[in-house]
Design a protein around this motif. Sequence first.
Motif, mmCIF file in Angstrom:
data_model
loop_
_atom_site.group_PDB
_atom_site.id
_atom_site.type_symbol
_atom_site.label_atom_id
_atom_site.label_comp_id
_atom_site.label_asym_id
_atom_site.label_seq_id
_atom_site.Cartn_x
_atom_site.Cartn_y
_atom_site.Cartn_z
ATOM 1 N N MET A 124 0.822 -1.200 0.000
ATOM 2 C CA MET A 124 0.000 0.000 0.000
ATOM 3 C C MET A 124 0.858 1.252 0.000
ATOM 4 O O MET A 124 0.528 2.239 -0.664
ATOM 5 C CB MET A 124 -0.939 0.000 1.213
ATOM 6 C CG MET A 124 -2.008 1.102 1.149
ATOM 7 S SD MET A 124 -3.156 0.864 -0.232
ATOM 8 C CE MET A 124 -3.064 2.473 -1.026
ATOM 9 N N LEU A 125 1.965 1.248 0.718
ATOM 10 C CA LEU A 125 2.866 2.403 0.713
ATOM 11 C C LEU A 125 3.455 2.626 -0.680
ATOM 12 O O LEU A 125 3.581 3.774 -1.133
ATOM 13 C CB LEU A 125 3.981 2.207 1.743
ATOM 14 C CG LEU A 125 3.570 2.397 3.212
ATOM 15 C CD1 LEU A 125 4.706 1.979 4.130
ATOM 16 C CD2 LEU A 125 3.162 3.842 3.492
ATOM 17 N N ILE A 126 3.821 1.541 -1.360
ATOM 18 C CA ILE A 126 4.311 1.667 -2.734
ATOM 19 C C ILE A 126 3.214 2.243 -3.633
ATOM 20 O O ILE A 126 3.464 3.127 -4.465
ATOM 21 C CB ILE A 126 4.785 0.305 -3.265
ATOM 22 C CG1 ILE A 126 6.000 -0.177 -2.472
ATOM 23 C CG2 ILE A 126 5.116 0.385 -4.757
ATOM 24 C CD1 ILE A 126 6.410 -1.601 -2.793
ATOM 25 N N THR A 127 1.995 1.746 -3.439
ATOM 26 C CA THR A 127 0.865 2.237 -4.226
ATOM 27 C C THR A 127 0.628 3.718 -3.985
ATOM 28 O O THR A 127 0.366 4.481 -4.926
ATOM 29 C CB THR A 127 -0.405 1.433 -3.887
ATOM 30 O OG1 THR A 127 -0.178 0.050 -4.168
ATOM 31 C CG2 THR A 127 -1.596 1.911 -4.703
ATOM 32 N N LEU A 128 0.713 4.141 -2.728
ATOM 33 C CA LEU A 128 0.536 5.559 -2.420
ATOM 34 C C LEU A 128 1.635 6.396 -3.065
ATOM 35 O O LEU A 128 1.386 7.522 -3.521
ATOM 36 C CB LEU A 128 0.522 5.777 -0.907
ATOM 37 C CG LEU A 128 -0.735 5.302 -0.177
ATOM 38 C CD1 LEU A 128 -0.559 5.435 1.337
ATOM 39 C CD2 LEU A 128 -1.960 6.102 -0.631
ATOM 40 N N VAL A 151 -2.503 -0.927 -9.682
ATOM 41 C CA VAL A 151 -1.183 -1.282 -9.151
ATOM 42 C C VAL A 151 -1.291 -2.170 -7.912
ATOM 43 O O VAL A 151 -0.540 -3.155 -7.778
ATOM 44 C CB VAL A 151 -0.390 0.000 -8.818
ATOM 45 C CG1 VAL A 151 0.858 -0.325 -7.988
ATOM 46 C CG2 VAL A 151 0.003 0.714 -10.100
ATOM 47 N N LEU A 152 -2.191 -1.860 -6.995
ATOM 48 C CA LEU A 152 -2.251 -2.604 -5.735
ATOM 49 C C LEU A 152 -2.521 -4.092 -5.940
ATOM 50 O O LEU A 152 -1.817 -4.922 -5.347
ATOM 51 C CB LEU A 152 -3.288 -1.980 -4.797
ATOM 52 C CG LEU A 152 -3.407 -2.652 -3.435
ATOM 53 C CD1 LEU A 152 -2.088 -2.616 -2.675
ATOM 54 C CD2 LEU A 152 -4.510 -1.999 -2.599
ATOM 55 N N PRO A 153 -3.516 -4.491 -6.736
ATOM 56 C CA PRO A 153 -3.694 -5.931 -6.953
ATOM 57 C C PRO A 153 -2.465 -6.602 -7.554
ATOM 58 O O PRO A 153 -2.165 -7.753 -7.220
ATOM 59 C CB PRO A 153 -4.889 -6.000 -7.916
ATOM 60 C CG PRO A 153 -5.637 -4.736 -7.677
ATOM 61 C CD PRO A 153 -4.586 -3.710 -7.384
ATOM 62 N N ILE A 154 -1.756 -5.896 -8.444
ATOM 63 C CA ILE A 154 -0.546 -6.480 -9.028
ATOM 64 C C ILE A 154 0.502 -6.729 -7.943
ATOM 65 O O ILE A 154 1.134 -7.798 -7.895
ATOM 66 C CB ILE A 154 0.015 -5.552 -10.125
ATOM 67 C CG1 ILE A 154 -0.950 -5.491 -11.306
ATOM 68 C CG2 ILE A 154 1.397 -6.036 -10.574
ATOM 69 C CD1 ILE A 154 -0.563 -4.482 -12.364
ATOM 70 N N LEU A 155 0.694 -5.748 -7.062
ATOM 71 C CA LEU A 155 1.657 -5.910 -5.978
ATOM 72 C C LEU A 155 1.247 -7.034 -5.024
ATOM 73 O O LEU A 155 2.089 -7.811 -4.555
ATOM 74 C CB LEU A 155 1.796 -4.601 -5.207
ATOM 75 C CG LEU A 155 2.444 -3.438 -5.971
ATOM 76 C CD1 LEU A 155 2.405 -2.172 -5.128
ATOM 77 C CD2 LEU A 155 3.874 -3.779 -6.363
#
Length: 204
Positions: A124-128, A151-155
């Motif tokens: 989530m931090l990467i997504t933000l 992006v979040l589902p991919i991560l």
Amino acid sequence: MHPPVALALAYTSGSLPFASIAGWLKGVDLRRQGSGNLGATNVFRVLGWKIGLAVFLADVLKGALPVLLLPPRIDQGDPAMWAIACGVAAIAGHVRPLFLGFRKGGKGVATASGVFLALAPIPMLITLGIFGAVLLGTGYVSLGSLTSAVVLPILLLITQGSSSPLFAVSLVIAAFVFWTHRANIGRLRRGEENRFGKRKGGHA
């Protein structure tokens, strides 16, 4: 604590209409100003960045706190699954708030961010971070939100695998984000979407 009680508390937490409260304190009906949306973006535009930031953080917390505090107190089942369920209940509360008579609330992005910060902090931090980069690069909050929803589902797929319940939930949330932003998508295609901090027609 019985599961229905925990889910009701999570929904109630999500239902706290911080945007509406901020508008009321300033004598402004946000449903009649800007985009009419009860989300942090509209608060930023109508009431300024300080109040907008406060509302954003409050919306994040009302998603994160039920996930962190309630599942350990549930007296049956898997706390990890109850954490996901409480997160979904909090998001639902933001979108259809109890305290506003179940009428339309915000689009759920900030509250969902809080939920996933509690459930999967690193992804989530990467997504933000990616959200911030898209916002700074384009000026479009909606495009940042839509990009984040992809992006979040991919991560989560990379870090937790396709069998993860959290990955499955992230796909549902992503579809929901695209649905609630369908008008924004149309404006982006037509070049009519507002850039953050600038006005064309009061959309958010």
